[in-house]
Design an enzyme around this catalytic site. Structure first.
Site, mmCIF file in Angstrom:
data_model
loop_
_atom_site.group_PDB
_atom_site.id
_atom_site.type_symbol
_atom_site.label_atom_id
_atom_site.label_comp_id
_atom_site.label_asym_id
_atom_site.label_seq_id
_atom_site.Cartn_x
_atom_site.Cartn_y
_atom_site.Cartn_z
ATOM 1 C CG ASP A 102 -2.144 0.933 0.922
ATOM 2 O OD1 ASP A 102 -3.205 0.229 0.943
ATOM 3 O OD2 ASP A 102 -2.159 2.057 1.322
ATOM 4 C CG ASP A 153 -10.138 -4.340 -2.809
ATOM 5 O OD1 ASP A 153 -11.069 -3.936 -3.540
ATOM 6 O OD2 ASP A 153 -10.092 -4.161 -1.605
ATOM 7 C CB CYS A 204 -15.174 -0.302 -4.341
ATOM 8 S SG CYS A 204 -13.608 1.053 -4.242
#
Length: 372
Positions: A228, A278, A318
């Site tokens: 990340d 994701d 998303c």
């Protein structure tokens, strides 16, 4: 109901006023909602069709219906869940997440301020929550003592709450964390990743607080890399791992831009039995959809070479503005262009606590692909 659909308003109104919507030409009742004078969404519609009384009993019925829908989930060693999912539960712009008996109410519109006192005991009883915390979206200004992070009921001894998801423990920073403190919507996919991780090396791209990583370790992964760009988020991921496994040498943290780091991993000829991609939403507005699809193309193009033969790519989105069809078509075009054969194992969507009450409410989608 958007402002462009409103022909006229009779009299002045303030946020939260009940608004009767009717067809002036046909002189016919259409619905009722909460007035929001400063938002493009001028009326947050509560009910359509025949006239109805909006009172405590109305709200209690909506809240009890939401509770009933989630009862099966609560039997699965899980006490962190979405209790009210806004429009999809008939309460637009109102979200309630529960973490181990702490309910977090998040308002996405000021229309709910006048009703908080009425809603509070209903939510507490239905969610069996001793403590209630208020969170405000950026577009919602505080009113009086109703500020972001305010404790509305009970006591919050620690801003971080430890909750349980399929028997694993996680931290939710309910007073200051992103959204309400944790991303609950991928619960089903996290559990599935755990089931697929036995004896695998796993790469968790855009790992944030390490939800997929923890489940992968619980599933018996040999090695898990959490990637990340946010070092603070990865520190939470490390702590989530430690909550469940202590200082686990199988878990590695990689701070950096996902696009760049995937290139570096490929140069080092690393590969993984399971790669989870994701990303955060790439399209918050309609005009960003084309750029979002290009971003999904680029990130999954970089991920494919890192999946070892026989391994699995989990590609997720998303972005509500990106349709299921366009997202899956983009990912599968990447797979075809890679020259590798693939098998679609499954597609997944929302977990039970994130119901879909209208087409635009369907934002979460994920595809599991086994690569030759």
């Amino acid at each position: 109901m958007f402002d462009g659909a409103v022909d006229s308003v009779k009299g002045p109104g303030k946020a939260g006023d009940l608004s009767i919507i009717f067809d002036r030409k046909k002189d016919r009742f259409l619905g009722v909602g909460l007035y929001d004078p400063d938002s493009p969404i001028r009326i947050r519609v509560l009910h359509q069709g025949s006239p109805i009384k909006i009172d405590t009993a109305f709200f209690a019925d909506r809240i009890q219906a939401a509770r009933k829908l989630r009862l099966p989930l609560l039997k699965k060693n899980t006490n962190g869940y979405r209790f009210i999912h806004g429009e999809n539960d008939g309460l637009p712009a109102l979200v309630v997440d529960v973490y181990a008996g702490v309910a977090v109410i998040k308002l996405y519109s000021p229309v709910w301020f006048p009703y908080l006192e009425e809603l509070l005991p209903l939510i507490q009883r239905a969610a069996k929550a001793d403590t209630v915390v208020l969170r405000l979206a950026r577009v919602v200004n505080p009113v009086g003592g109703l500020t972001d992070g305010a404790v509305l009921a009970g006591k919050l001894t620690e801003p971080e709450v430890v909750f349980k998801e399929h028997n694993l423990q996680f931290l939710a920073h309910v007073a200051e964390g992103h959204k309400t403190g944790f991303f609950l919507d991928h619960r089903h996919n996290r559990k599935r990743v755990g089931e697929l991780s036995e004896a695998q090396d796993v790469l968790d791209v855009f790992s944030y607080a390490g939800g997929f990583s923890v489940h992968a370790l619980a599933g018996g992964a040999y090695r898990v890399v959490s990637l990340d760009i946010s070092a603070p988020a990865l520190e939470v991921a490390r702590r989530n791992v430690a909550l469940n496994f202590g200082a686990d040498p199988r878990h590695e943290i990689l701070v950096g831009d996902a696009f760049q780091e995937l290139e570096q991993l490929a140069r080092r000829k690393e590969d993984f039995g399971l790669v989870v991609v994701d990303p955060p939403s790439f399209a918050k507005r309609e005009k960003e959809v084309r750029g979002a699809l290009d971003a999904y193309r680029r990130i999954n193009t970089l991920a494919v070479p890192l999946v070892k033969p026989g391994g699995i790519l989990l590609a997720a989105s998303c972005s509500s503005r990106v349709s299921n069809e366009d997202f899956f078509a983009t990912v599968e075009k990447v797979l075809k262009r890679s020259g590798r054969g693939y098998t679609l194992l499954e597609r997944s969507y929302h977990d039970v606590d994130h119901p879909i009450g209208f087409p635009e409410g369907a934002y979460l989608k994920a595809g599991y692909y086994r690569l030759d």
